[in-house]
Design a protein around this motif. Sequence first.
Motif, PDB file in Angstrom:
ATOM      1  N   ALA A 141       0.798  -1.227   0.000  1.00 24.12           N
ATOM      2  CA  ALA A 141       0.000   0.000   0.000  1.00 24.12           C
ATOM      3  C   ALA A 141       0.835   1.284   0.000  1.00 24.12           C
ATOM      4  O   ALA A 141       0.653   2.124  -0.884  1.00 24.12           O
ATOM      5  N   PRO A 142       1.777   1.462   0.963  1.00 19.43           N
ATOM      6  CA  PRO A 142       2.522   2.726   0.925  1.00 19.43           C
ATOM      7  C   PRO A 142       3.377   2.860  -0.332  1.00 19.43           C
ATOM      8  O   PRO A 142       3.478   3.959  -0.891  1.00 19.43           O
ATOM      9  N   ALA A 143       3.988   1.736  -0.785  1.00 21.11           N
ATOM     10  CA  ALA A 143       4.806   1.799  -1.995  1.00 21.11           C
ATOM     11  C   ALA A 143       3.956   2.226  -3.181  1.00 21.11           C
ATOM     12  O   ALA A 143       4.343   3.091  -3.976  1.00 21.11           O
ATOM     13  N   PHE A 144       2.757   1.642  -3.287  1.00 23.58           N
ATOM     14  CA  PHE A 144       1.866   1.967  -4.395  1.00 23.58           C
ATOM     15  C   PHE A 144       1.441   3.438  -4.330  1.00 23.58           C
ATOM     16  O   PHE A 144       1.411   4.140  -5.334  1.00 23.58           O
ATOM     17  N   ALA A 145       1.124   3.890  -3.090  1.00 19.03           N
ATOM     18  CA  ALA A 145       0.668   5.274  -2.935  1.00 19.03           C
ATOM     19  C   ALA A 145       1.763   6.255  -3.361  1.00 19.03           C
ATOM     20  O   ALA A 145       1.502   7.206  -4.092  1.00 19.03           O
ATOM     21  N   ILE A 146       2.997   5.985  -2.912  1.00 15.34           N
ATOM     22  CA  ILE A 146       4.091   6.896  -3.262  1.00 15.34           C
ATOM     23  C   ILE A 146       4.364   6.847  -4.766  1.00 15.34           C
ATOM     24  O   ILE A 146       4.478   7.876  -5.435  1.00 15.34           O
ATOM     25  N   PHE A 147       4.419   5.617  -5.307  1.00 16.34           N
ATOM     26  CA  PHE A 147       4.687   5.417  -6.734  1.00 16.34           C
ATOM     27  C   PHE A 147       3.672   6.184  -7.578  1.00 16.34           C
ATOM     28  O   PHE A 147       4.033   6.976  -8.455  1.00 16.34           O
ATOM     29  N   THR A 148       2.390   5.962  -7.295  1.00 14.76           N
ATOM     30  CA  THR A 148       1.335   6.578  -8.101  1.00 14.76           C
ATOM     31  C   THR A 148       1.324   8.094  -7.922  1.00 14.76           C
ATOM     32  O   THR A 148       1.223   8.839  -8.898  1.00 14.76           O
ATOM     33  N   ALA A 149       1.455   8.530  -6.662  1.00 21.50           N
ATOM     34  CA  ALA A 149       1.402   9.974  -6.419  1.00 21.50           C
ATOM     35  C   ALA A 149       2.549  10.682  -7.127  1.00 21.50           C
ATOM     36  O   ALA A 149       2.365  11.747  -7.702  1.00 21.50           O
ATOM     37  N   ARG A 150       3.734  10.060  -7.110  1.00 17.70           N
ATOM     38  CA  ARG A 150       4.878  10.699  -7.776  1.00 17.70           C
ATOM     39  C   ARG A 150       4.646  10.805  -9.273  1.00 17.70           C
ATOM     40  O   ARG A 150       5.032  11.782  -9.901  1.00 17.70           O
ATOM     41  N   ILE A 151       4.012   9.767  -9.829  1.00 20.56           N
ATOM     42  CA  ILE A 151       3.812   9.788 -11.266  1.00 20.56           C
ATOM     43  C   ILE A 151       2.721  10.778 -11.644  1.00 20.56           C
ATOM     44  O   ILE A 151       2.845  11.535 -12.598  1.00 20.56           O
ATOM     45  N   VAL A 152       1.636  10.813 -10.836  1.00 28.82           N
ATOM     46  CA  VAL A 152       0.516  11.674 -11.192  1.00 28.82           C
ATOM     47  C   VAL A 152       0.781  13.121 -10.804  1.00 28.82           C
ATOM     48  O   VAL A 152       0.556  14.038 -11.580  1.00 28.82           O
ATOM     49  N   PHE A 153       1.285  13.340  -9.560  1.00 28.24           N
ATOM     50  CA  PHE A 153       1.413  14.715  -9.074  1.00 28.24           C
ATOM     51  C   PHE A 153       2.849  15.222  -9.034  1.00 28.24           C
ATOM     52  O   PHE A 153       3.083  16.379  -8.743  1.00 28.24           O
ATOM     53  N   GLY A 154       3.807  14.325  -9.237  1.00 26.14           N
ATOM     54  CA  GLY A 154       5.194  14.756  -9.163  1.00 26.14           C
ATOM     55  C   GLY A 154       5.790  14.669  -7.771  1.00 26.14           C
ATOM     56  O   GLY A 154       6.985  14.528  -7.614  1.00 26.14           O
ATOM     57  N   THR A 155       4.955  14.765  -6.732  1.00 28.54           N
ATOM     58  CA  THR A 155       5.452  14.568  -5.371  1.00 28.54           C
ATOM     59  C   THR A 155       4.630  13.470  -4.720  1.00 28.54           C
ATOM     60  O   THR A 155       3.597  13.069  -5.248  1.00 28.54           O
ATOM     61  N   GLN A 156       5.120  12.991  -3.546  1.00 31.05           N
ATOM     62  CA  GLN A 156       4.353  11.907  -2.929  1.00 31.05           C
ATOM     63  C   GLN A 156       3.240  12.439  -2.033  1.00 31.05           C
ATOM     64  O   GLN A 156       2.444  11.697  -1.517  1.00 31.05           O
ATOM     65  N   ARG A 157       3.179  13.745  -1.840  1.00 27.61           N
ATOM     66  CA  ARG A 157       2.103  14.329  -1.038  1.00 27.61           C
ATOM     67  C   ARG A 157       0.870  14.561  -1.891  1.00 27.61           C
ATOM     68  O   ARG A 157       0.954  15.061  -2.997  1.00 27.61           O
ATOM     69  N   VAL A 158      -0.299  14.199  -1.347  1.00 22.86           N
ATOM     70  CA  VAL A 158      -1.548  14.539  -2.005  1.00 22.86           C
ATOM     71  C   VAL A 158      -2.190  15.641  -1.166  1.00 22.86           C
ATOM     72  O   VAL A 158      -2.691  15.388  -0.085  1.00 22.86           O
ATOM     73  N   PRO A 159      -2.149  16.889  -1.644  1.00 21.74           N
ATOM     74  CA  PRO A 159      -2.690  17.967  -0.821  1.00 21.74           C
ATOM     75  C   PRO A 159      -4.213  18.039  -0.907  1.00 21.74           C
ATOM     76  O   PRO A 159      -4.805  17.706  -1.936  1.00 21.74           O
ATOM     77  N   ILE A 160      -4.839  18.440   0.184  1.00 22.79           N
ATOM     78  CA  ILE A 160      -6.279  18.689   0.171  1.00 22.79           C
ATOM     79  C   ILE A 160      -6.489  20.146   0.518  1.00 22.79           C
ATOM     80  O   ILE A 160      -5.959  20.637   1.515  1.00 22.79           O
ATOM     81  N   ASP A 161      -7.232  20.868  -0.323  1.00 21.53           N
ATOM     82  CA  ASP A 161      -7.316  22.311  -0.153  1.00 21.53           C
ATOM     83  C   ASP A 161      -8.201  22.729   1.012  1.00 21.53           C
ATOM     84  O   ASP A 161      -7.793  23.447   1.892  1.00 21.53           O
ATOM     85  N   ASP A 162      -9.432  22.266   0.980  1.00 24.28           N
ATOM     86  CA  ASP A 162     -10.408  22.848   1.900  1.00 24.28           C
ATOM     87  C   ASP A 162     -10.381  22.203   3.270  1.00 24.28           C
ATOM     88  O   ASP A 162      -9.954  21.077   3.441  1.00 24.28           O
ATOM     89  N   SER A 163     -10.850  22.966   4.201  1.00 17.43           N
ATOM     90  CA  SER A 163     -11.014  22.411   5.539  1.00 17.43           C
ATOM     91  C   SER A 163     -12.445  21.903   5.630  1.00 17.43           C
ATOM     92  O   SER A 163     -13.383  22.599   5.271  1.00 17.43           O
ATOM     93  N   TYR A 164     -12.578  20.677   6.086  1.00 10.51           N
ATOM     94  CA  TYR A 164     -13.913  20.067   6.064  1.00 10.51           C
ATOM     95  C   TYR A 164     -14.621  20.158   7.405  1.00 10.51           C
ATOM     96  O   TYR A 164     -15.600  19.498   7.657  1.00 10.51           O
ATOM     97  N   ILE A 165     -14.085  21.014   8.271  1.00  7.80           N
ATOM     98  CA  ILE A 165     -14.677  21.118   9.596  1.00  7.80           C
ATOM     99  C   ILE A 165     -16.040  21.817   9.511  1.00  7.80           C
ATOM    100  O   ILE A 165     -16.238  22.728   8.707  1.00  7.80           O
ATOM    101  N   ILE A 166     -17.001  21.319  10.295  1.00 13.43           N
ATOM    102  CA  ILE A 166     -18.306  21.979  10.377  1.00 13.43           C
ATOM    103  C   ILE A 166     -18.303  22.785  11.666  1.00 13.43           C
ATOM    104  O   ILE A 166     -18.154  22.225  12.746  1.00 13.43           O
ATOM    105  N   HIS A 167     -18.453  24.107  11.545  1.00 14.84           N
ATOM    106  CA  HIS A 167     -18.314  24.929  12.748  1.00 14.84           C
ATOM    107  C   HIS A 167     -19.463  24.701  13.715  1.00 14.84           C
ATOM    108  O   HIS A 167     -19.282  24.618  14.912  1.00 14.84           O
TER     109      HIS A 167
END
Lengths: 447, 322
Positions: free
Chosen positions: B111-137
């Motif tokens: 799992a982690p190897a696949f995640a890093i491999f795919t993320a690097r190929i798709v996004f260039g880095t192994q981090r997948v950023p999430i923009d919004d905050s999903y907190i409900i105030h």
Amino acid sequence: MNDKARERRHKILNFFLDNWIGLITGSVLFLLVFFIPQFFANNDAMLLIIRGLIVGVAFGYILYKLLLFRRNNSGFKASESKLLVDVAGSIIAILTGLLFGLILMLIVNPGQAFGGFFIILQGGFRNIKSFGDMIYFSVPIILTGLSVAFAFRTGLFNIGATGQLTMGAFTAVFIGVKFVSLGEFSPFLHWLFAIFGAMVAGALWGAIPGLLKAYRNVNEVVSSIMLNYVAMYLNTMFIVKYIYNRDYARALAPELTAVTPAMNLQYLFPNSSINGGIAVAVIVVIILHIILNKTTFGYELKAVGFNRNASKYAGMNSKRNIVYAMVISGAIAGLAGGLMFLVDGKFLQPLNALIPEGFTGIAISLLGLSSPFGVLLAGLFYGSLKQGGFYLQLYSFTPEIIDIIIAVIIYASALGLFLQKFVIRAMKKREMQLENLPEEIVEGSES
Amino acid sequence: MSFAEIMYFILPLVIASAVPLALVALGALFSERSGVINIALEGIMIMGGFVGAVTILLLEENAHLPIQLVALIGLLVGGIVGIIFSLLHAFAAINMKANQIISATALNMFAPAFAIFTARIVFGTQRVPIDDSYIIHEVPLLSKIPVIGDIFFQGVYLSTLLGVIIFIVAVTILYKTKQGLRLRSCGENPQAADSLGINIYKLRYVGVIVSGALAGIGGVIFVLSFSTSFNATVAGFGFLALAVLIFGNWNPKRIIMAALFFGFMRVISSTKSVIPVLNNLGLDDEIYLMLPYVATLIVLAFVSKNSAAPRAAGEPYDPGKR
């Protein structure tokens, strides 16, 4: 008494006679590695010839053994040999993993897939430097593999090699950093003491699941998973407390006197990071082979693994044996940790992440069929793949593909039972054909 | 800070950690009750979290859906991926009678190897950023309830609330329905269950699939509530959930207690500086982080004789065995 002594002498003599080529190869290798290279260090052609000789002799020896085997076992059936079936299963698993890797690479980047795949296959055999690096990287893997394999042979699943390795690594680096005066007294003793400390730490950490299993009947898998994380947090805590290098947010480097000596191997494999760790690993392989196959102690350990109640009935102390097995397994994992971090330019990190080498050991143990020599080969194979992954960055692939391939290999070997059935069926089919062949010819000539 | 203030500050955080833990531990419970040990939860969480995070990222960038709907889709995708990934374990463990620890270890490595491999190929880095905050105030209406409203319905995540609902539904199915009883029987005495016409293989598949779905969802909850990016790790939550299961003695009510305790330890390790009592103790963060595992070990050592672990868990089903 006299008869016994004579018998023993005969046995020793026979052993030498049986293995004379192996012994000569071994001694020549030893001499080459430890003495001659210094003289030939600047002469590449000579080195090449020496290496060619080594490889030639090794192959010759294997060929000779095989021929001897065929001559002595003319009625031999491959499908009835457990070893051959197991080895075939391992090879199928490896091929499955490689195939999966190739397909993944073809999906991601078809243009460079075959070039990249060739690099993976080439692995550590690319040049002399990568060969040395392959050996260097495979040392901790071989040792964790041995740790898992030894426990496995005694019926225990040591998933806690990671934790034992971590404890060993910390202890070794701690001794390497703090015992400066010992290093001034004798560098070799400093290293030896650090390595010994690593083994003791690993052994103690391995003893906990052993004791829990023996006296409280706690599943060693579960307890060692917990201990992995305890070791991880302890490591972070202790590094920050005792041996912290605040500027780089990592552990201090061990004194150079505690660093694993290179044992002249750098002359044989110039520019690589190889060190004497491989000699330690090979010694451990041999010791474990002897313990498991030639001693009463090893026999008892295996017996307890096969059937705890039966061995108890036969008068063995099954509880004590479980603890011993885990202590030895832990000590080897601790040794792996020590050798891994007693290296100039490598630093323990206070990261809250498990050190992956412990889990890789499970894969290596599985591929090596839990036999010490098998683990040695499987560990070198893994080191080669890792080197392949390193050079794979020349192409547009990330080295993580190696971990994916290894994971698929483990998964495929987990399906071992199925693979074995498949192999046996194929072998039987071939043997039937071979047996039937002459009869068909005879029938054909009659009609 | 006064005690009440500390509680208002800490409890929502504790609940946010405890929910994924309890949910994944419940997944492990389903699997073990059906007779299959599933230590691949860490890997399944990573897979679910990874694909869930990627889905959320793509939806954030390309579709203009309401934020909470995006989170919901992410959770759903995570669950589906978890199911697919866990099928590999089910196939090895149930059909192939493979060693369940080994096949699970393979998935955990993959799992982690696949995640890093795919993320690097798709996004260039192994981090997948999430923009919004999903907190409900503030949850409408419910947040107005005194005390409870402040703790449970202010500044919460949809994923946490959903997790609670899923937990209750799953426990009800396992302990109050006929199918649940049948599933549990497969982990205790599969031969007896088989003799009553229960399809052991089918129910074990169900057990593993449910654990995969819950772990996949747990992975996405982890991403949504603890970080603004996914970095091929769920910080050992999968294994911690296993500890929760053991500490909770395979019992849903105790699993909740264990998850809350473990969550509490994680939270105070990072927030202890604001709590005067703990700050004065001067213990390291790692002591608190380590405590759940040590506690589990102690429980294992002293309660293992009368543990409620399913008897046939980890054994491949062999119809010929008595």
